[in-house]
Design an enzyme around this catalytic site. Structure first.
Site, PDB file in Angstrom:
ATOM      1  CB  SER A 120      -0.863   0.103   1.190  1.00  0.00           C
ATOM      2  OG  SER A 120      -1.738  -1.056   1.234  1.00  0.00           O
ATOM      3  CG  HIS A 141      -2.109  -0.676  -4.276  1.00  0.00           C
ATOM      4  ND1 HIS A 141      -2.487   0.779  -3.790  1.00  0.00           N
ATOM      5  CD2 HIS A 141      -2.481  -1.199  -3.152  1.00  0.00           C
ATOM      6  CE1 HIS A 141      -3.379   0.653  -3.025  1.00  0.00           C
ATOM      7  NE2 HIS A 141      -3.235  -0.358  -2.609  1.00  0.00           N
ATOM      8  CD  GLU A 153      -1.362   3.441  -7.112  1.00  0.00           C
ATOM      9  OE1 GLU A 153      -1.282   4.641  -7.258  1.00  0.00           O
ATOM     10  OE2 GLU A 153      -1.716   2.999  -6.061  1.00  0.00           O
TER      11      GLU A 153
END
Length: 284
Positions: A120, A141, A153
């Site tokens: 994260s 991500h 991501e």
């Protein structure tokens, strides 16, 4: 090179979601976790994940849950990852926990294997620094629940090669994902914004400006968000929110990332959200 065997490290919520998504899209999965108890729960969790997917997305699957599960090998033996062509690490969002895992992955996996961190907030360049293959290290991500979230991501570390990005693009494309490639910075794009939003929403509850329910109602009603920030925090896990904020606070040395005291109190009390049965809301 076609990627057929993918290693998944960590059988928590995210790791199981990644394993399910991979198995549903025809990949052989080697799912590794040090906890035999977590590994025993994987079958039931993937079956439940498939049921939720069928119910919420109203999709049809060409295979039964049992056929999908047959492609997932569950083991506590890290050495099995020597077979993997691509590995996705999903352990707790703490560098102290992740670092020895990455050192072990680098020793075990073949030199050509791409190593991906599902993180994260932690720097992807930092992951690469503890390996002998920083050019083959990338960040992915995923969003929760993984099988139902199409956008991902992808983070390019300082040494990440274009070839590694293209291999990652191929793996995610085979999983039915779209991706946006961003540069390495703590929190990247999504969590650099989202963690601030959730943290500030928790301050609103702590300061008795509004209840958790009303904070979330405003975001859903005014902005059309499907979930409010506190519902989102419960879904991610409040312990993960706290760890992510701590990484951002340490990385930027900026007080705006200071975790709300109420968040720390709830995490200390074991109120981690959906996975613990209680966070800002109660879950059956």
């Amino acid at each position: 090179m076609s990627i057929e065997i993918v290693g998944v490290v960590g059988a928590g919520v995210m790791g199981v979601g990644v394993a399910q998504n991979l198995a549903q899209t025809g990949h052989r999965v080697i799912l590794v976790d040090s906890s035999e108890e977590r590994l025993r729960r994987v079958g039931d969790e993937i079956r439940q994940g498939i049921r939720s997917q069928l119910l919420l997305k109203k999709v049809k699957l060409a295979e039964s849950p049992e056929q999908i599960l047959e492609r997932v090998t569950r083991t506590s033996d890290f050495a099995k990852l020597a077979e993997a062509q691509f590995v996705i690490e999903n352990v707790t969002e703490s560098w102290e926990i992740k670092k020895p895992v990455w050192e072990q992955l680098d020793r075990i996996c073949p030199a050509e294997t791409v190593l991906a961190a599902n993180t994260s907030a932690i720097s992807i360049t930092r992951f690469g620094s503890v390996t002998r293959r920083p050019d083959k290290v990338v960040g992915i991500h995923f969003m929760n629940p993984v099988p139902m979230k199409r956008m991902v991501e992808v983070i390019r570390g300082f040494h990440t090669s274009n070839e590694t990005i293209e291999t990652t693009r191929a793996v995610l494309g085979a999983m039915g994902k779209e991706l946006v490639v961003v540069e390495d910075s703590p929190g990247f794009v999504s969590n650099r914004v989202l963690m601030l939003t959730i943290n500030e929403a928790i301050f609103l509850v702590q300061d008795r400006v509004a209840s958790a329910e009303d904070v979330d109602r405003i975001f859903k009603g005014c902005f059309g968000h499907p979930m409010g920030p506190l519902e989102t925090g419960d879904l991610i896990g409040l312990d993960t929110i706290l760890l992510s904020l701590e990484v951002l606070y340490e990385s930027f040395n900026d007080s705006k990332y200071r975790p709300c005291p109420l968040l720390r109190k709830m995490v200390d009390a074991g109120l981690h959200g959906r996975k613990s049965g209680r966070g800002f809301y109660h879950y059956a």
